[in-house]
Structures are given as structure tokens and as C-alpha cells.
Write an enzyme that holds these catalytic residues in place. Structure first.
Site, PDB file in Angstrom:
ATOM      1  N   TYR A 147       0.722  -1.210   0.102  1.00 22.69           N
ATOM      2  CA  TYR A 147       0.117  -0.086  -0.113  1.00 22.69           C
ATOM      3  C   TYR A 147       0.877   1.158   0.022  1.00 22.69           C
ATOM      4  O   TYR A 147       0.303   2.196  -0.427  1.00 22.69           O
ATOM      5  CB  TYR A 147      -0.951   0.076   1.398  1.00 22.69           C
ATOM      6  CG  TYR A 147      -2.090  -1.108   1.219  1.00 22.69           C
ATOM      7  CD1 TYR A 147      -2.103  -1.950   0.137  1.00 22.69           C
ATOM      8  CD2 TYR A 147      -2.698  -1.395   2.562  1.00 22.69           C
ATOM      9  CE1 TYR A 147      -3.104  -2.993   0.408  1.00 22.69           C
ATOM     10  CE2 TYR A 147      -3.537  -2.469   2.655  1.00 22.69           C
ATOM     11  CZ  TYR A 147      -3.717  -3.207   1.450  1.00 22.69           C
ATOM     12  OH  TYR A 147      -4.576  -4.265   1.576  1.00 22.69           O
ATOM     13  N   HIS A 150       0.211 -11.751   1.647  1.00 27.65           N
ATOM     14  CA  HIS A 150      -0.718 -10.903   1.060  1.00 27.65           C
ATOM     15  C   HIS A 150      -1.449 -11.687  -0.079  1.00 27.65           C
ATOM     16  O   HIS A 150      -2.755 -11.543  -0.286  1.00 27.65           O
ATOM     17  CB  HIS A 150      -0.198  -9.706   0.555  1.00 27.65           C
ATOM     18  CG  HIS A 150      -0.931  -8.558   0.208  1.00 27.65           C
ATOM     19  ND1 HIS A 150      -0.677  -7.253   0.100  1.00 27.65           N
ATOM     20  CD2 HIS A 150      -2.268  -8.637  -0.252  1.00 27.65           C
ATOM     21  CE1 HIS A 150      -1.719  -6.444   0.008  1.00 27.65           C
ATOM     22  NE2 HIS A 150      -2.705  -7.052  -0.298  1.00 27.65           N
TER      23      HIS A 150
HETATM   24  N1  LIG Z   1      -5.704  -8.601   1.239  1.00 19.87           N
HETATM   25  C1  LIG Z   1      -6.145  -7.990   0.072  1.00 19.87           C
HETATM   26  O1  LIG Z   1      -5.709  -8.307  -0.867  1.00 19.87           O
HETATM   27  C2  LIG Z   1      -6.894  -6.868   0.257  1.00 19.87           C
HETATM   28  C3  LIG Z   1      -7.567  -6.350  -0.881  1.00 19.87           C
HETATM   29  C4  LIG Z   1      -8.220  -5.310  -0.868  1.00 19.87           C
HETATM   30  C5  LIG Z   1      -8.442  -4.613   0.349  1.00 19.87           C
HETATM   31  N2  LIG Z   1      -8.127  -5.034   1.393  1.00 19.87           N
HETATM   32  C6  LIG Z   1      -8.151  -4.147   2.735  1.00 19.87           C
HETATM   33  O2  LIG Z   1      -9.607  -4.015   2.851  1.00 19.87           O
HETATM   34  C7  LIG Z   1      -9.757  -2.511   3.076  1.00 19.87           C
HETATM   35  C8  LIG Z   1     -11.327  -2.262   2.567  1.00 19.87           C
HETATM   36  O3  LIG Z   1     -11.381  -2.476   1.095  1.00 19.87           O
HETATM   37  P1  LIG Z   1     -11.476  -1.158   0.238  1.00 19.87           P
HETATM   38  O4  LIG Z   1     -10.826  -0.102   0.683  1.00 19.87           O
HETATM   39  O5  LIG Z   1     -11.026  -1.812  -1.078  1.00 19.87           O
HETATM   40  O6  LIG Z   1     -13.002  -1.149   0.059  1.00 19.87           O
HETATM   41  P2  LIG Z   1     -14.288  -0.804   1.035  1.00 19.87           P
HETATM   42  O7  LIG Z   1     -13.774  -0.705   2.660  1.00 19.87           O
HETATM   43  O8  LIG Z   1     -15.354  -1.888   0.748  1.00 19.87           O
HETATM   44  O9  LIG Z   1     -14.678   0.447   0.467  1.00 19.87           O
HETATM   45  C9  LIG Z   1     -14.121   1.946   0.658  1.00 19.87           C
HETATM   46  C10 LIG Z   1     -15.126   2.850  -0.015  1.00 19.87           C
HETATM   47  O10 LIG Z   1     -16.144   2.983   0.600  1.00 19.87           O
HETATM   48  C11 LIG Z   1     -16.633   4.264   1.035  1.00 19.87           C
HETATM   49  N3  LIG Z   1     -17.190   4.244   2.545  1.00 19.87           N
HETATM   50  C12 LIG Z   1     -16.447   3.909   3.749  1.00 19.87           C
HETATM   51  N4  LIG Z   1     -17.380   3.905   4.782  1.00 19.87           N
HETATM   52  C13 LIG Z   1     -18.504   4.495   4.268  1.00 19.87           C
HETATM   53  C14 LIG Z   1     -19.934   4.860   4.737  1.00 19.87           C
HETATM   54  N5  LIG Z   1     -19.975   4.572   5.986  1.00 19.87           N
HETATM   55  N6  LIG Z   1     -20.829   5.260   3.804  1.00 19.87           N
HETATM   56  C15 LIG Z   1     -20.628   5.501   2.592  1.00 19.87           C
HETATM   57  N7  LIG Z   1     -19.298   5.178   2.155  1.00 19.87           N
HETATM   58  C16 LIG Z   1     -18.284   4.525   2.724  1.00 19.87           C
HETATM   59  C17 LIG Z   1     -15.245   4.796   1.164  1.00 19.87           C
HETATM   60  O11 LIG Z   1     -15.386   6.406   0.721  1.00 19.87           O
HETATM   61  P3  LIG Z   1     -15.148   7.590   1.773  1.00 19.87           P
HETATM   62  O12 LIG Z   1     -13.558   7.515   1.880  1.00 19.87           O
HETATM   63  O13 LIG Z   1     -15.703   8.686   1.114  1.00 19.87           O
HETATM   64  O14 LIG Z   1     -15.509   7.163   3.115  1.00 19.87           O
HETATM   65  C18 LIG Z   1     -14.553   4.277  -0.184  1.00 19.87           C
HETATM   66  O15 LIG Z   1     -14.489   4.761  -1.135  1.00 19.87           O
HETATM   67  C19 LIG Z   1      -8.628  -2.130   2.274  1.00 19.87           C
HETATM   68  O16 LIG Z   1      -8.313  -0.725   2.620  1.00 19.87           O
HETATM   69  C20 LIG Z   1      -7.239  -2.879   2.501  1.00 19.87           C
HETATM   70  O17 LIG Z   1      -6.881  -2.356   4.078  1.00 19.87           O
HETATM   71  C21 LIG Z   1      -7.245  -6.101   1.395  1.00 19.87           C
END
Ligand SMILES: NC(=O)c1ccc[n+]([C@@H]2O[C@H](COP(=O)([O-])OP(=O)(O)OC[C@H]3O[C@@H](n4cnc5c(N)ncnc54)[C@H](OP(=O)(O)O)[C@@H]3O)[C@@H](O)[C@H]2O)c1
Length: 274
Positions: free
Chosen positions: A47, A105
Site C-alpha cells: 500500500y 498478501h
Molecule cells: N488482502 C487484500 O488483498 C486486500 C484487498 C483489498 C482490500 N484490502 C483491505 O481491505 C480494506 C477495505 O477495502 P477497500 O478499501 O477496497 O473497500 P471498502 O472498504 O469496501 O470501500 C471503501 C469505499 O467505501 C466508502 N465508504 C467507507 N465507509 C463508508 C460509509 N460509512 N458510507 C458510505 N461510504 C463509505 C469509502 O469512501 P469515503 O472515503 O468517502 O468514506 C471508500 O470509497 C482496504 O483498505 C485494505 O486495507 C485487502
């Protein structure tokens, strides 16, 4: 805060995802989250924000021992020398001697589990992490990794939200006593506005995002939503004071049939089919 326990690890059941958070936005998000009561932060070498995550932790004033911090080693660095190099870069970035959870990962199909999982376990034996686990592992990979690991693999971090069917890998993770950390728990923005989630949310005075997080919590997962928006940070923590009924859970479960995968990089493994 509620916790999920797995092989001795006590994992706070909401974490802050940090993928794509950069610079001061990341510092402030981590600091705000911790000051609001978050105790679980998810980052990764890939990241490129571990420096900012470490800075946010320091600025929060929350004691290091009260925080559950996870980082990850990329599939390009799973051989022992490269693994050690990636982990020492992570710890130097974070300015910390160790993390709480270290994950592979992504699997690398060209590197045997004896090597990759061996390097992971060595990191624990070296005192660089309290617990070890994996991410993006299928049922088959989990069984193979468990056959060779010398340390318990406490979690499998995978994509889980209402629009995907992960029943098979959830069951295999459970069979091994692993926690499931749910990434993209609000389907990267596709949850807000979704009709059923909005409708259920309205009945509870909650948002669609909160319904999705609650659905995951009631399925014993650990969601790690990402946001830097203070109002969303607060909203995403505020999911422990309501309960979805069996009927609501069953209706949300039906959305699994969509089977929409948000994260599907080119090197993805052949996923479990429902
Ligand atoms: N291990 C892996 O391969 C892997 C892969 C993908 C992700 N991850 C981890 O999982 C975490 C989460 O996944 P992600 O970041 O891809 O997606 P996510 O958390 O499902 O979605 C993030 C999006 O949702 C919005 N959001 C967050 N809270 C909200 C709420 N209460 N109401 C409305 N919108 C909201 C955010 O916008 P705002 O900023 O406007 O709130 C952002 O655009 C990552 O950050 C990472 O740490 C791991």
C-alpha cells in the site's frame, strides 16, 4: 468493541482498512480512527503507506500495546531472503519493532508452501510479529498451508460482503479455527444505495454501509472498511448496538447469488466456487 478469537489472537471486530490512503490523509485517518476507539489497523507493504500509518499511531496517543496492527508481504517476496527484506522495510516504515499480525498478501503458485509459510513462521519465531496468517487463500491453499505450517495461521483475509458467495472458503477457514477478516466489506462503494440494504437500514435507523458491516459481524467476520471521512469512520464503528433478525440475514444472504467479485487481479488464484 467486540473481539474475534482465533488460536490465541484477540482481533478487534472492526478494523480500519488503509489501502489507497496516502500522505497526511492517511496519518489523519489512522489518528482519528484510534482516537475514536478503533483498535485494529490494516496496512500492507504494497500500500506504500506504512510510514503514515506509523505516524498516525504515534500521533493518536493510544498505547501501542492496545492496538492490533496488521501488515502483509507481497507474493513477489515470499522466499526467505526477500521475505525478511520486505518485513524489515515494513517495520522500518512503521518505526516499530514488531506487528501483531503478519500475512502472506497473495499466494505465489511458483513458491511451495514449505518455503513461503516457512518464512512467515520464521518471522514469528524471530519476534517480528505476534501472530501469522494469510490473505486471498482458497480452501485448497488453506489445507495445504496448514499441512506444513509450524505456527497457527490465525486468519484468512478475503473479500466478503453481501454480494459474494464465500461459503466454501468461510467453512474451510472455520474448520481450521481461523478468523475471517473481510476486506472490501462495503463492496468499495456499491453497498450505499443498494435497495435491500437501504431498506433494512431504514428499519433500524442505520445506513446501508452499517447493515453490510453488521451482516459480516453476525457471520463472525472481522470487517475492515476503509475511509478517511470522519463521519464515515464514526458510522462504521457504530455497528454494535443493533442486531439483524434471522429473516433479514437470510434476505441479505440471498444477495450472495450476485457473486460479484470486486478484487480480481491478474495473478488471482482459481477461486473457490460456491
Ligand atoms: N488482502 C487484500 O488483498 C486486500 C484487498 C483489498 C482490500 N484490502 C483491505 O481491505 C480494506 C477495505 O477495502 P477497500 O478499501 O477496497 O473497500 P471498502 O472498504 O469496501 O470501500 C471503501 C469505499 O467505501 C466508502 N465508504 C467507507 N465507509 C463508508 C460509509 N460509512 N458510507 C458510505 N461510504 C463509505 C469509502 O469512501 P469515503 O472515503 O468517502 O468514506 C471508500 O470509497 C482496504 O483498505 C485494505 O486495507 C485487502
Amino acid at each position: 468493541m467486540q473481539f474475534v478469537e482465533a488460536h490465541g489472537a484477540r482481533i478487534p471486530q472492526i478494523g480500519l482498512g488503509t489501502m489507497t490512503l496516502k500522505g497526511d490523509v492517511c496519518v489523519q485517518a489512522v489518528k482519528n480512527a484510534l482516537q475514536m476507539g478503533y483498535r485494529h489497523i490494516d496496512t500492507a507493504w504494497f500500500y506504500g503507506n506504512e510510514k503514515e500509518v506509523g505516524e498516525g499511531i504515534r500521533q493518536s496517543g493510544v498505547k501501542r500495546e492496545d492496538i492490533f496492527l496488521c501488515t502483509k508481504v507481497r507474493e513477489t517476496h515470499l522466499e526467505p531472503d526477500k521475505f525478511r527484506q520486505s518485513l524489515s522495510e515494513s517495520l522500518a516504515n512503521l518505526q516499530l519493532p514488531s506487528v501483531d499480525l503478519l500475512l502472506i498478501h497473495w499466494n505465489n503458485k511458483d513458491i511451495p508452501f514449505t518455503t513461503s509459510v516457512g518464512a512467515l513462521c520464521q518471522a514469528k519465531n524471530d519476534g517480528k510479529t505476534k501472530y501469522v496468517g494469510v490473505a486471498n487463500f482458497t480452501s485448497k491453499m488453506l489445507d495445504e498451508a496448514w499441512a506444513v505450517t509450524t505456527e497457527p495461521l490465525v486468519c484468512n483475509q478475503i473479500e466478503v460482503h453481501p454480494f459474494i458467495n464465500q461459503d466454501k472458503v468461510l467453512a474451510t477457514s472455520k474448520k481450521h479455527g481461523m478468523a475471517v477478516v473481510a476486506y472490501v466489506p462495503i463492496a468499495r462503494g456499491k453497498v450505499p444505495g443498494a435497495e435491500l440494504l437501504e431498506k433494512i437500514g431504514k428499519a433500524h435507523g442505520k445506513s446501508a454501509a452499517q447493515v453490510s458491516l453488521r451482516y459480516l459481524i453476525q457471520r463472525d467476520c472481522v470487517p475492515i472498511p476503509r475511509t478517511a471521512t470522519p463521519a464515515h469512520l464514526k458510522e462504521n464503528m457504530d455497528v454494535f448496538d443493533f442486531k439483524l433478525s434471522d429473516a433479514e440475514m437470510a434476505d441479505l444472504k440471498k444477495l450472495n447469488a450476485t457473486n460479484m467479485r470486486v478484487v480480481n487481479p491478474p495473478h488471482a488464484p482459481v477461486w473457490d466456487t460456491p
